[in-house]
Design an enzyme around this catalytic site. Structure first.
Site, mmCIF file in Angstrom:
data_model
loop_
_atom_site.group_PDB
_atom_site.id
_atom_site.type_symbol
_atom_site.label_atom_id
_atom_site.label_comp_id
_atom_site.label_asym_id
_atom_site.label_seq_id
_atom_site.Cartn_x
_atom_site.Cartn_y
_atom_site.Cartn_z
ATOM 1 N N GLU A 184 1.037 -1.234 0.021
ATOM 2 C CA GLU A 184 -0.142 0.031 0.196
ATOM 3 C C GLU A 184 0.860 1.273 0.010
ATOM 4 O OE1 GLU A 184 -2.908 -0.321 3.346
ATOM 5 O OE2 GLU A 184 -3.528 -1.958 2.497
ATOM 6 N N GLU A 289 -5.652 -7.376 -1.432
ATOM 7 C CA GLU A 289 -6.579 -7.408 -0.344
ATOM 8 C C GLU A 289 -7.639 -6.437 -0.729
ATOM 9 O OE1 GLU A 289 -5.392 -5.100 3.454
ATOM 10 O OE2 GLU A 289 -3.436 -5.877 3.191
#
Ligand code: BMA
Length: 369
Positions: A184, A289
């Site tokens: 991320e 995710e």
């Protein structure tokens, strides 16, 4: 009808869609047989189906913890997920950041591997410069690189990681692991995020890590997953890309465009870019995710997640999608028995497009193509 692994299907499919099957190249040319087989099988399946994954699936669920054989997913739909996510934050301590005992984690990884499942590991590494956690975004990437003030601390952590990975063995076989570090990073909430280090620093950190694990420590059962958060375009996605020789899987995490039907256009757009970038490189893509916290939309699984993935033909060619953990009431991403989304999850499971653990072929054996 569910797509079956019949020799003729495999033959026809590989001929038309996968001419270069034998030539897939991993970051680690010395990867174990099982690791190469897993990579090849995932690549191959990505064209046809999507594997379902869940973080911490065997460790706990809503209303239970550490109970052998249990899994919220299995209790809702009768099968385990195909992919199991695990988290190494606080490695060296007895338990991880989410109170999962590392010794138990090792056993769960072995258990799922023996059943034919696939394991992926993320690492919310603490900020080694400040001693804070991964959300302490004081810049510190430079400090953990060679020559930096916290470099030795990073090596110590990597050594703990190596010890952990070395314990993942069954009957002498090293269990292949999809390793997804420093994730991320198009966001800014972690210390390795975009605003807290330069692209060069991020890339240097990634490359250093791969070389340390693969070359210095001879770990040959890792598949390296590069996972951004949401991104604007291919250029943005690739801004910190460590290079084709250092990445096996092109992935991203998306909690942003999965909250409503409308958002799925963006999801499909990004998955399409991701698959295109992966294909150009002879690699595969994944939605590493995602999830809607508390799954507050009853038909979220079929109407939003599955529909979003299938919206674009190219975008649908991701290998797997993983939802986050069932932490506690108020913070969970998968169904549990009695939850209002459970019937829709069963439909999601029954879709011929989704693969759960018992749908998998032997992922650790090279397909004959
Ligand atoms: C976050 C949350 C936290 C957890 C962390 C690491 O997304 O689930 O509760 O500690 O991941 O697993």
């Amino acid at each position: 009808m569910k797509w079956k692994f019949q020799p003729i299907n495999i033959l026809l499919f590989s001929f038309f869609c996968f001419p270069s099957m034998g030539q897939l190249k991993l970051v680690d040319t010395k990867a174990t047989k099982q690791t190469k087989a897993l990579y090849t099988n995932l690549h191959y399946l990505s064209k046809k189906a999507v594997l379902f994954g869940h973080q911490d699936d065997l460790a706990y669920g809503i209303g239970w913890k550490n109970e052998p054989g249990r899994s919220d997913i299995k209790e809702v739909c009768g099968d385990y997920p195909a992919v199991y996510g695990w988290e190494l934050s606080k490695i060296g301590a007895p338990m991880n950041i989410d109170s999962v005992d590392f010794k138990n984690m090792i056993e769960w990884i072995k258990e799922s591997y023996q059943r034919g499942g696939i394991n992926t590991i993320s690492w919310h590494l603490d900020n080694l410069k400040t001693g804070g956690n991964s959300w302490d975004n004081t810049p510190s990437v430079k400090e953990i690189l060679p020559g930096g003030s916290a470099h030795q601390l990073y090596l110590d952590k990597l050594d703990l990681f190596v010890d952990f990975i070395k314990k993942l063995k069954v009957r002498g076989q090293k269990i292949p692991i999809l390793f997804r570090p420093f994730h991320e990073h198009t966001g800014n909430w972690f210390w390795w995020g975009a605003k807290h280090c330069s692209p060069e620093e991020y890339i240097a950190l990634w490359q250093f890590t791969v070389k340390y694990l693969r070359d210095e420590n001879k770990l040959h059962n890792l598949i390296y997953v590069y996972a951004t958060d949401v991104f604007k375009n291919k250029e943005h996605y690739l801004e910190r890309y460590p290079g084709d020789d250092f990445v096996d899987v092109l992935a991203y995490d998306d909690y942003h465009h999965i909250k409503s039907k409308k958002g799925t256009d963006k999801l499909a757009e990004r998955l399409t870019m991701l698959v295109e970038m992966a294909e150009e490189r002879g690699k595969f893509a994944a939605l590493s995710e995602t999830g809607l916290e508390t799954v507050s939309i009853e038909n979220w699984w079929t109407d939003i997640l599955l529909d979003g993935i299938q919206k674009s033909e190219t975008g649908s060619q991701i290998a797997y999608v993983m939802v986050w953990r069932n932490g506690y009431p108020g913070h969970y991403y998968a169904p549990y028995p009695g939850h209002k989304c459970a019937p829709d999850f069963v439909k999601f499971k029954q879709s011929p497009f989704t693969l759960f653990e018992s749908d998998l072929p032997n992922m650790y054996k090279m397909p004959k193509l």
